[in-house]
Write a protein that holds these residues in place. Sequence first.
Motif, PDB file in Angstrom:
ATOM      1  N   ARG A   1     -36.875 -11.587   0.204  1.00 55.42           N
ATOM      2  CA  ARG A   1     -38.083 -11.947   0.960  1.00 55.42           C
ATOM      3  C   ARG A   1     -37.964 -11.490   2.417  1.00 55.42           C
ATOM      4  O   ARG A   1     -38.897 -10.916   2.980  1.00 55.42           O
ATOM      5  N   ARG A   2     -36.807 -11.727   3.006  1.00 60.42           N
ATOM      6  CA  ARG A   2     -36.586 -11.350   4.405  1.00 60.42           C
ATOM      7  C   ARG A   2     -36.686  -9.828   4.582  1.00 60.42           C
ATOM      8  O   ARG A   2     -37.280  -9.335   5.537  1.00 60.42           O
ATOM      9  N   ARG A   3     -36.119  -9.071   3.625  1.00 64.14           N
ATOM     10  CA  ARG A   3     -36.180  -7.609   3.730  1.00 64.14           C
ATOM     11  C   ARG A   3     -37.601  -7.091   3.530  1.00 64.14           C
ATOM     12  O   ARG A   3     -38.019  -6.145   4.194  1.00 64.14           O
ATOM     13  N   ALA A   4     -38.346  -7.700   2.600  1.00 66.46           N
ATOM     14  CA  ALA A   4     -39.736  -7.281   2.391  1.00 66.46           C
ATOM     15  C   ALA A   4     -40.567  -7.539   3.643  1.00 66.46           C
ATOM     16  O   ALA A   4     -41.347  -6.676   4.069  1.00 66.46           O
ATOM     17  N   ILE A   5     -40.403  -8.703   4.238  1.00 66.61           N
ATOM     18  CA  ILE A   5     -41.132  -9.016   5.467  1.00 66.61           C
ATOM     19  C   ILE A   5     -40.691  -8.083   6.594  1.00 66.61           C
ATOM     20  O   ILE A   5     -41.511  -7.630   7.392  1.00 66.61           O
ATOM     21  N   GLY A   6     -39.400  -7.767   6.654  1.00 66.53           N
ATOM     22  CA  GLY A   6     -38.904  -6.838   7.667  1.00 66.53           C
ATOM     23  C   GLY A   6     -39.517  -5.449   7.513  1.00 66.53           C
ATOM     24  O   GLY A   6     -39.885  -4.811   8.504  1.00 66.53           O
ATOM     25  N   MET A   7     -39.660  -4.996   6.267  1.00 62.21           N
ATOM     26  CA  MET A   7     -40.277  -3.692   6.034  1.00 62.21           C
ATOM     27  C   MET A   7     -41.765  -3.728   6.404  1.00 62.21           C
ATOM     28  O   MET A   7     -42.299  -2.761   6.943  1.00 62.21           O
ATOM     29  N   TYR A   8     -42.417  -4.841   6.125  1.00 57.64           N
ATOM     30  CA  TYR A   8     -43.830  -4.985   6.517  1.00 57.64           C
ATOM     31  C   TYR A   8     -43.953  -4.942   8.042  1.00 57.64           C
ATOM     32  O   TYR A   8     -44.827  -4.264   8.586  1.00 57.64           O
ATOM     33  N   ARG A   9     -43.079  -5.654   8.737  1.00 49.14           N
ATOM     34  CA  ARG A   9     -43.139  -5.680  10.205  1.00 49.14           C
ATOM     35  C   ARG A   9     -42.834  -4.314  10.804  1.00 49.14           C
ATOM     36  O   ARG A   9     -43.435  -3.920  11.811  1.00 49.14           O
ATOM     37  N   LEU A  10     -41.892  -3.578  10.194  1.00 51.44           N
ATOM     38  CA  LEU A  10     -41.595  -2.228  10.658  1.00 51.44           C
ATOM     39  C   LEU A  10     -42.823  -1.341  10.501  1.00 51.44           C
ATOM     40  O   LEU A  10     -43.178  -0.587  11.417  1.00 51.44           O
ATOM     41  N   ASN A  11     -43.486  -1.436   9.361  1.00 51.31           N
ATOM     42  CA  ASN A  11     -44.703  -0.658   9.137  1.00 51.31           C
ATOM     43  C   ASN A  11     -45.788  -1.050  10.137  1.00 51.31           C
ATOM     44  O   ASN A  11     -46.486  -0.197  10.679  1.00 51.31           O
ATOM     45  N   LEU A  12     -45.916  -2.341  10.376  1.00 52.50           N
ATOM     46  CA  LEU A  12     -46.912  -2.817  11.336  1.00 52.50           C
ATOM     47  C   LEU A  12     -46.617  -2.288  12.739  1.00 52.50           C
ATOM     48  O   LEU A  12     -47.523  -1.824  13.447  1.00 52.50           O
ATOM     49  N   ALA A  13     -45.351  -2.336  13.141  1.00 57.16           N
ATOM     50  CA  ALA A  13     -44.970  -1.835  14.464  1.00 57.16           C
ATOM     51  C   ALA A  13     -45.245  -0.336  14.579  1.00 57.16           C
ATOM     52  O   ALA A  13     -45.767   0.134  15.605  1.00 57.16           O
TER      53      ALA A  13
END
Length: 192
Positions: A38-50
């Motif tokens: 879950r943490r890695r998926a959210i991290g990938m989402y945040r990277l994409n958002l950034a």
Amino acid sequence: MEQNQDLKNELQQDLRDLQHDIQQHSTFNIDVWRHSVRRRAIGMYRLNLACSVFLIISVIVITPFLLYENLWPWWLILLVDLLMISLTIYSLIVHHGMRRPDMNSKTGLLSLRESIQRSSQTPIRHKAIIYVVSGIIIALLLVYVYKNNPDRMPSKLSGGIAGLLAGLLIARRLKKRYSNLSEEIDELLKEE
């Protein structure tokens, strides 16, 4: 005879305690694993958002500069801006399922896996459109540079090739991360 029965009862109790400990340990590991995924998926989402925010800000900042300095024709700037904005919007839509993944249900895991697969595997039709439009824009840009400033052509060409290679390398690494995350979700689904 009573000693044997007491020993047997004691061994059965020890066995039940061990089974209980194993079950708790297994549940703990799966919970930690779910939290990690879950943490890695959210991290990938945040990277994409950034990256999306950075790209939009770049378009907003660079476009007026290019127009003011008259470095490129307005129609070429418009084409590049439209391509960047459409790619950003598409990326945000595709990655939306990774924003708050539900890791405690099978449907949540399946939804997250589907979102990750959509993020890493762009449909061929969509890729073809991106490649054709990008190719046309690059060709127009090279023709424009060659026509108006032929002495800058080698530096623009080498910069474009370096940027293309860097982009391909980053895309390859991201695809591997998506693939690894998808495999871990598959393993979690098997545990259900």
